[in-house]
Design an enzyme around this catalytic site. Structure first.
Site, PDB file in Angstrom:
ATOM      1  CB  CYS A 195     -71.471 -21.760  15.727  1.00 28.29           C
ATOM      2  SG  CYS A 195     -72.574 -23.026  15.058  1.00 28.29           S
ATOM      3  CB  THR A 196     -68.028 -25.205  17.144  1.00 27.26           C
ATOM      4  OG1 THR A 196     -67.659 -24.158  18.032  1.00 27.26           O
ATOM      5  CG2 THR A 196     -66.970 -26.285  17.127  1.00 27.26           C
TER       6      THR A 196
END
Length: 612
Positions: free
Chosen positions: A216-217
């Site tokens: 994810c980020t």
């Protein structure tokens, strides 16, 4: 000693700091006090979320001051081993983007969950201690490069059993994602993170028996999602996650490595790319290469960000569920204009693209947007209709406002005043003035009442127990269930409604209603958006469990405004309950009203026209 030019330049350099930490917080109030003191003293802006299980922080400020913040946080043993991701960037230039991302103010809030894995209560919440194995950026890259050989050492899965799972939202994966030869990549295509658990449930067979490599980020979404996958038991043990997320990977591999495109971020930077400037996404209308979200264009139905350069559009998820337009207004440079079928066909000259556009190009009359209006405390439908007459007049071409009285009739209350009476007495005496006749007064109502409320008394008037406090009703929550049942009847008899507009206590009630709509009332009271004017958050279970994903417009007085009823921070606290990607904020200096002069009415009109 005078500072050198280089030192002064470094001091003024701007940066963004992201970090999270899952750990038991023994003194939550003390940690809140630390963040309030430290961040305010350093002039940091952004979001700080705290829960009994840890913290999640995204703040911006001068680089040197962010480094001081890191040093202060690291002095607390609770944050041992925290990965502080500090990036240099330009100062926020686009006020609209900075405001939407929460970078024009400091928001510190205590929440139940740092990230909301599911919009519905789970039968068993995953234990964060059961999260997937962390892989450094180098190890993550090696795993993709060798197509699973690295992970084979830690699990019985064969190299062909490796799958790459993106834990982000669709609007993020549009502009950037990992791609590795010989590795199956799974993109859930979700609108928000709270949909991921349902996707995992529905697609568990694609994960069972595999080595699941997640990213994810920045890493926090993988923590809870990987724990959820592992909680499914046998066949779901081998879950791995990219430590530090895409941000750390791009720092390690500045040419992009296996990551193609740009990394979407939730601050004013919007996205961060690598040395490889290739664009992997396209404009949803014309099909040309395009990955710029700076215009903040959104789907007219669900408000998810979309990639387009002009015209109103419906996102691919809403298209999938058959949602479209009856007619199409064109929004360009903030101005809305009517577009004829022929003009639209000129914009959409490509035959195949025109076939895919979900709206109908007819000139049939369109019904107005129907909005249910909830008045404030000690008001009624008639008085609120009068107070919003200017708003109704300026929106009359496409909006219909419907007004109803709240279900709790309130007693007449007055504060007696005293006058001097000289009569035949040797010294002045005081006489209490009498209230006006009840027949001259219109009934007053409320959506929520005090715990000792017993309905309107038989006596016409009740003397106030203490001086009037215009803020006292912000603490009232009794009567919510009765108001909820009443509004269900209103919906069934006078609906359907496209949206709800609430003012003051009505806005507080509307916020609780939209949260209940996403939970226990799902399917019973359907509406597409909510407008909250001078609102505040109630202490109700409906508002404590999750982020609200309904498209919302928040209108309230600025710090320097004249609203003496509802403080700016109270309305900001309510705003923070709504998902960043679904909300629009209008701050004004007009007092305790709904402003109808420019530029405020233009912003209100633009928000509503998305739902035509």
């Amino acid at each position: 000693m005078a500072k050198t030019h280089a030192e002064e330049q470094d001091r003024q350099q701007y940066g963004v700091l992201l970090y999270y930490k899952y750990t038991e917080i023994p003194d939550l109030n003390g940690l809140v006090a630390f963040y309030e003191s430290n961040c305010n003293s350093l002039g940091l802006l952004g979001r700080v979320r705290l829960s009994p299980q840890g913290v999640n922080v995204t703040v911006g400020g001068e680089l040197s001051l962010l480094e001081k913040h890191i040093a202060a946080v690291m002095s607390n043993i609770l944050f041992e081993g925290t990965d502080f991701k500090l990036a240099t960037c330009d100062h926020p230039l686009n006020d609209k983007v900075a405001k939407e991302c929460g970078f024009t103010a400091l928001s510190i809030r205590v929440v139940k969950d740092l990230v909301t894995l599911s919009s519905q209560p789970l039968l068993k919440s995953p234990e964060i201690s059961n999260a997937g194995t962390h892989l450094s950026a180098v190890d993550f890259h090696s795993a993709l490069q060798s197509a699973g050989k690295l992970l084979k050492k830690e699990s019985p899965a064969d190299p062909e059993g490796l799958v790459l799972l993106d834990a982000r939202n669709l609007y993020e994966t549009r502009i950037g994602k990992f791609h590795a030869p010989n590795v199956e990549t799974l993109d859930p295509g979700i609108r928000q993170y709270s949909d991921l658990s349902s996707w995992i449930d529905d697609n568990s067979e694609q994960l069972k028996g595999k080595s699941v490599l997640m990213y994810c980020t920045g890493g926090i979404r993988c923590e809870m999602a990987s724990a959820y996958i592992r909680s499914k038991g046998a066949g779901f043990e081998n879950v791995f996650q990219l430590f530090g997320g895409i941000q750390r990977y791009l720092e390690q591999f500045p040419d992009g490595g296996f990551f193609k495109g740009k990394n979407f971020v939730f601050d004013h930077r919007i996205s961060v790319g690598s040395l490889d400037a290739s664009v992997i996404s396209t404009c949803l209308l014309c099909g040309s290469a395009f990955d710029d979200y700076s215009s903040r264009c959104r789907c007219t139905h669900c408000r998810m960000l979309v990639l387009k350069e002009k015209s109103l559009y419906v996102c691919e998820l809403c298209q999938k569920h058959g949602k479209g337009f009856g007619s199409v207004p064109l929004i360009e440079n903030g101005e809305t204009q009517a577009v004829s079928s022929e003009e639209l066909k000129t914009v959409l000259s490509d035959t195949e693209l025109l076939r895919q556009v979900p709206w109908s190009l007819d000139n049939q009359p369109r019904r107005k947007i129907k909005i249910l209006c909830l008045h404030g405390f000690r008001q009624n439908a008639s008085s609120f209709k009068g107070r919003t007459a200017s708003l109704a007049k300026k929106l009359k071409t496409f909006v219909e406002l419907v007004f109803v009285d709240a279900p709790h009739e309130l007693p007449y209350i007055y504060q007696p005043c005293f006058t001097e009476s000289h009569g035949d007495c040797t010294s002045p005496s005081l006489e209490r003035t009498q209230p006006p006749p009840s027949e001259n007064c219109k009934k007053k109502y409320g959506w929520l009442v005090a715990p000792d409320f017993n309905g309107r008394s038989e006596a016409d008037w009740k003397i106030a127990d203490c001086p009037f406090d215009p803020l006292q009703y912000q603490q009232q929550t009794d009567g919510f269930e009765a108001s909820l049942a009443y509004l269900k009847t209103v919906f069934s008899q006078e609906g359907p409604f496209d949206g709800i507009l609430g003012f003051s206590q009505g806005a507080a009630m509307a916020a609780a209603l939209v949260s209940a709509q996403e939970g226990r009332l799902k399917g019973e009271m359907d509406f597409r958006f909510v407008i909250l004017c001078s609102g505040f958050a109630l202490k109700l279970p409906e508002l404590e469990c999750k982020r609200i994903n309904c498209p919302s417009l928040h209108i309230f007085g600025s710090d320097h405004g004249k609203d003496r009823q509802i403080a700016n921070q109270a309305s900001r606290d309510l705003t923070s309950l709504f998902d960043d990607g679904c909300r629009v904020i209008i701050e004004h200096d007009c007092g305790h009203i709904i402003p109808t002069r420019s530029p405020y009415i233009d912003e209100i009109r633009n928000f509503l026209q998305r739902f035509l």
